[in-house]
Enzyme design. Structure first.
Site, PDB file in Angstrom:
ATOM      1  N   GLU A 122       0.829  -1.209   0.000  1.00  0.00           N
ATOM      2  CA  GLU A 122       0.000   0.000   0.000  1.00  0.00           C
ATOM      3  C   GLU A 122       0.866   1.262   0.000  1.00  0.00           C
ATOM      4  O   GLU A 122       0.552   2.244  -0.680  1.00  0.00           O
ATOM      5  CB  GLU A 122      -0.958  -0.006   1.189  1.00  0.00           C
ATOM      6  CG  GLU A 122      -2.072  -1.045   1.089  1.00  0.00           C
ATOM      7  CD  GLU A 122      -1.627  -2.459   1.434  1.00  0.00           C
ATOM      8  OE1 GLU A 122      -0.510  -2.615   2.002  1.00  0.00           O
ATOM      9  OE2 GLU A 122      -2.364  -3.424   1.152  1.00  0.00           O
ATOM     10  N   HIS A 139     -11.741  -6.156   7.873  1.00  0.00           N
ATOM     11  CA  HIS A 139     -12.472  -5.837   6.635  1.00  0.00           C
ATOM     12  C   HIS A 139     -13.669  -4.944   6.913  1.00  0.00           C
ATOM     13  O   HIS A 139     -14.624  -4.937   6.140  1.00  0.00           O
ATOM     14  CB  HIS A 139     -12.947  -7.111   5.932  1.00  0.00           C
ATOM     15  CG  HIS A 139     -11.867  -8.115   5.689  1.00  0.00           C
ATOM     16  ND1 HIS A 139     -11.486  -9.028   6.634  1.00  0.00           N
ATOM     17  CD2 HIS A 139     -11.065  -8.317   4.623  1.00  0.00           C
ATOM     18  CE1 HIS A 139     -10.509  -9.768   6.162  1.00  0.00           C
ATOM     19  NE2 HIS A 139     -10.225  -9.365   4.938  1.00  0.00           N
TER      20      HIS A 139
END
Lengths: 338, 413
Positions: free
Chosen positions: A60, A129
């Site tokens: 990321e 999540h």
């Protein structure tokens, strides 16, 4: 006009801009050949080729850093962080680099990067999540922070974000991808074809960043919210027959305080609702700004309805999630106060 | 506990500490000219030994050896010498002025001038530089205006191109292809790769070059850069300036004890060179080699530039607290300016007298620029703190949003 869910609307936004601007390129984990784990970039590599839509390493920080460099060299990158829970390794590149580059170079360098990232819970995704980290990014000078709550806004705002010359963190409430959600997981899921904002033009259009929308007019109190909770709040006041005015922020930074203040000065009562944890959540900023602007018109203390200050749980998800009853409890307290 | 296991933490140390007598004879620095120059299109796997050797061209007498000699025109060599010497004169003046409290902070690159100047000179003007705070030589090599773009920035005065937004020495120039310097090192390393990826996407021949330090190779950003550079064959040159010290931490703390920093590239399948960073010709030749590869579509090269940080980390650092005061005198690879001067003299293209005259000319030029800057005031003047107040809220965003307009009104300036 076409019927679209939020995934299709976001896909259409990117499709439009890939066609319009050769400097727009898209990359991220699994976004290329496969089209993204939520299918938001489905078909785009096939249509525009691998140079423009491609897979990235699972990195990321590397995704944001390379997007910054591309932005400096004239491109307009749109990158996906697969879940906003995974955005933290990139935080330094976002907060200290991307957000500050224009300022530190006094405008010599800047990077028009759009960071798309699915956020929020309600999908049985557990701790990694389901997070809602938006407030962290609203604390960073130089960023814009957007979170749409329906397909029509999602497309118009994503187009605006990509065309914006400043970096935008674009949060996509993943529970809303396939349909509006009233907060009750035991009801059958409904699609966007039941909602007027599921009607989306196929062509290019953009919506101004920094503008909230009154999605339900009312006089008894103002509910200020965004993302998934817009729909939960709407369902709650509808079921209880409360004449609430509901404001969907759509953009968190810069905040449309004028629209909020106008409403709260009218109703004199306000409940702030978000899914993220409470302490130092965006509701704290909203409460502060609302009392700064509306203190003498408030009839009751501002209430906050939020997720608890715990990590996002798995089995206890519906204890965590601020559903209709928690909203109504706060609404009633506000209506009785003062 | 200690009886049951042989495991103990290994805490790497510096070779010498205050009170020790420095002796670098344990370093294997090889012989100038002994490392072969492979073709630019060599496969990384075939040239892995270059990550463990040391490319050197100039010997101790200033004589160039071997096929890495870039055989530069003497005018280019004199230009390199002049740029390095100007960099040093500038550093010396700024350091003294910081000591007189004219500015809050300064940082020298003494002994590392070739690392910045030779790398820059080996590139094309349209190639993009991603420097750290110790590559002021690269900015000078790109033709920076010493008075306005450098001294006025360091002083944060009214002509400061960054309008007081940045710490001294964090220069920036879009026009000269010199990327805005960030505070920490290595955040810009993967950004350089992204810049190069964009060049490749647009089908342009321009390449990017980034410098970082031995210490900050430990950051994740370093590995992001190598990862993306390798995956997408970005036309980028990634250099690690191994100057032996990260503030007080020796390069052994960054993992330099059992391998080289160049060897970090091997795991990513990148070609990797290890080069004498105090040898102008070697740095120039290595950069040229990597640039030719990048422009040929063969992607990135990792280059370790082996050098020595002669001064403290910055004006906020006192190196006598962690290394012998005289350690720099023992560094076996000499001084880059002296070595290039010796080479030019040995070629018959330069003399000590010319050198002394050049040194005086550059010193006079720096003094002349300084006098202009000094006359504009400094941070000790009470009104000076507010000269950029109007710019405080500008360039946060391209257009000022309402909440910043309101805050600017509150400040009342």
């Amino acid at each position: 006009m076409a019927q679209m869910n939020m995934i299709q609307a976001l896909n259409s936004a990117q499709d439009n801009l890939l066609a319009k601007d050769p400097n727009v390129i898209i990359f991220g984990e699994d976004v290329g050949y496969f089209g993204g784990v939520f299918r938001v970039t489905a078909g785009l590599q096939e249509k525009y080729g691998k140079q423009r839509v491609f897979d990235s390493p699972i990195s990321e920080g590397g995704i944001i850093a390379t997007a910054l460099g591309m932005g400096v060299n004239g491109l307009r990158p749109v990158v996906e962080i697969q879940f906003s829970d995974y955005i933290y390794p990139a935080f330094d590149q976002i907060a200290s680099e991307l957000a500050k580059l224009r300022y530190r170079s006094n405008g010599m360098f800047s990077a028009p990067v759009t960071i798309r990232t699915p956020c929020g819970g309600g999908i049985r995704g557990g701790q990694t999540h389901s997070q809602s980290p938006e407030a962290i990014f609203t604390h960073v000078a130089g960023l814009k922070v957007v979170m749409p709550s329906n397909p029509y806004d999602a497309k118009g705002l994503l187009i605006a974000a990509i065309e914006d010359d400043d970096p935008v963190v674009f949060f996509e409430p993943k529970r809303l991808y396939n349909g509006p959600f009233d907060g009750d997981p035991h009801q059958a899921a409904i699609g966007w074809n039941t909602h007027p904002k599921g009607e989306v033009p196929e062509d290019y259009y953009s919506l101004e960043i920094g503008k909230a929308e009154v999605v339900r007019p009312g006089n008894a109190l103002t509910i200020v919210t965004y993302g998934t909770m817009v729909h939960v709040a709407e369902a709650a006041v509808k079921a209880a027959g409360i004449d609430a005015e509901i404001i969907d922020l759509r953009t968190l930074l810069p905040l449309d305080i004028d629209t909020i203040a106008e409403s709260v000065n009218k109703t004199g009562r306000c409940v702030v609702v978000h899914e993220a944890t409470r302490t130092s959540g965006f509701g704290a900023e909203l409460s502060a700004q609302i009392q700064e602007s509306c203190f003498w018109r408030l009839e009751a203390p501002i209430e906050r309805v939020t997720g608890w200050d715990t990590p996002y749980p798995h089995a206890m998800e519906w204890d965590y999630f601020p559903g209709q009853q928690r909203i109504l409890d706060a609404v009633n307290k506000t209506l009785q106060g003062g | 506990m200690g009886n049951r296991t042989k495991n103990r933490l290994h805490i790497p140390d510096a070779p010498f500490r205050p009170g020790d007598k420095p002796d670098f004879s344990h370093l294997d620095i090889g012989v100038a000219g002994s490392v072969e120059r492979p073709p630019c299109n060599s496969k990384p796997m075939e040239i892995r030994d270059l990550a463990y050797n040391l490319v050197r061209v100039l010997d101790d007498d200033g004589v160039a050896h071997g096929d890495w000699n870039p055989n530069l025109n003497p005018d280019v060599l004199r230009e390199g010498l002049r740029t390095m010497l100007l960099t040093r004169k500038y550093d010396e003046r700024m350091f003294r002025m910081q000591r007189q409290a004219k500015m809050s902070f300064y940082l020298k690159c003494t002994g590392e001038e070739a690392v910045a100047v030779a790398s820059t000179m080996a590139l094309q003007p349209a190639d993009m530089l991603f420097p750290t705070y110790r590559q002021q030589g690269a900015f000078i090599a790109r033709g920076a205006d010493l008075f306005q773009e450098m001294m006025c920035q360091v002083m944060n005065n009214e002509l400061d191109p960054m309008q007081g937004k940045q710490l001294p020495i964090k220069y920036s120039s879009a026009e000269k292809g010199f990327f805005s310097i960030s505070g920490p090192l290595t955040t810009h390393f993967p950004q350089a790769v992204g810049w190069a990826m964009a060049a490749a996407y647009k089908g342009e021949d321009d390449i990017a070059l980034a410098w970082t330090g031995d210490g900050s190779t430990a950051e994740g950003d370093f590995h992001y850069a190598l990862q993306f550079a390798a995956t997408y064959r970005a036309p980028c040159i990634l250099t690690v300036v191994n100057n032996q010290w990260a503030i007080s931490s020796p390069q052994t703390i960054a993992g330099g004890e059992n391998t080289t920093f160049a060897a970090r590239g091997i795991g990513y399948g990148l070609p990797a060179l290890r080069v004498d960073g105090n040898d102008f010709l070697a740095v120039y030749a290595a950069t040229q080699w990597a640039a030719e590869r990048a422009r040929a579509g063969l992607g990135s090269t990792l280059i370790e530039l082996y050098t020595y940080r002669v001064e403290g980390h910055s004006t906020s650092d006192d190196p006598t607290g962690y290394r012998p005061r005289n350690e720099p005198e023992f560094w076996p690879l000499g001084d880059p300016i002296e070595r290039l001067k010796d080479h030019l003299i040995q070629l018959g293209e330069w003399s000590q007298q010319q050198h002394d005259e050049l040194a005086q000319e550059l010193e006079d030029y720096v003094t002349e620029c300084w006098k202009k800057v000094d006359a504009m005031g400094n941070i000790n003047d009470p009104e000076y703190a507010h000269i950029h107040s109007a710019a405080l809220f500008e360039q946060v965003y391209k257009e000022m949003p309402p909440h910043l307009r309101k805050q600017r009104q509150q400040l009342g300036r």
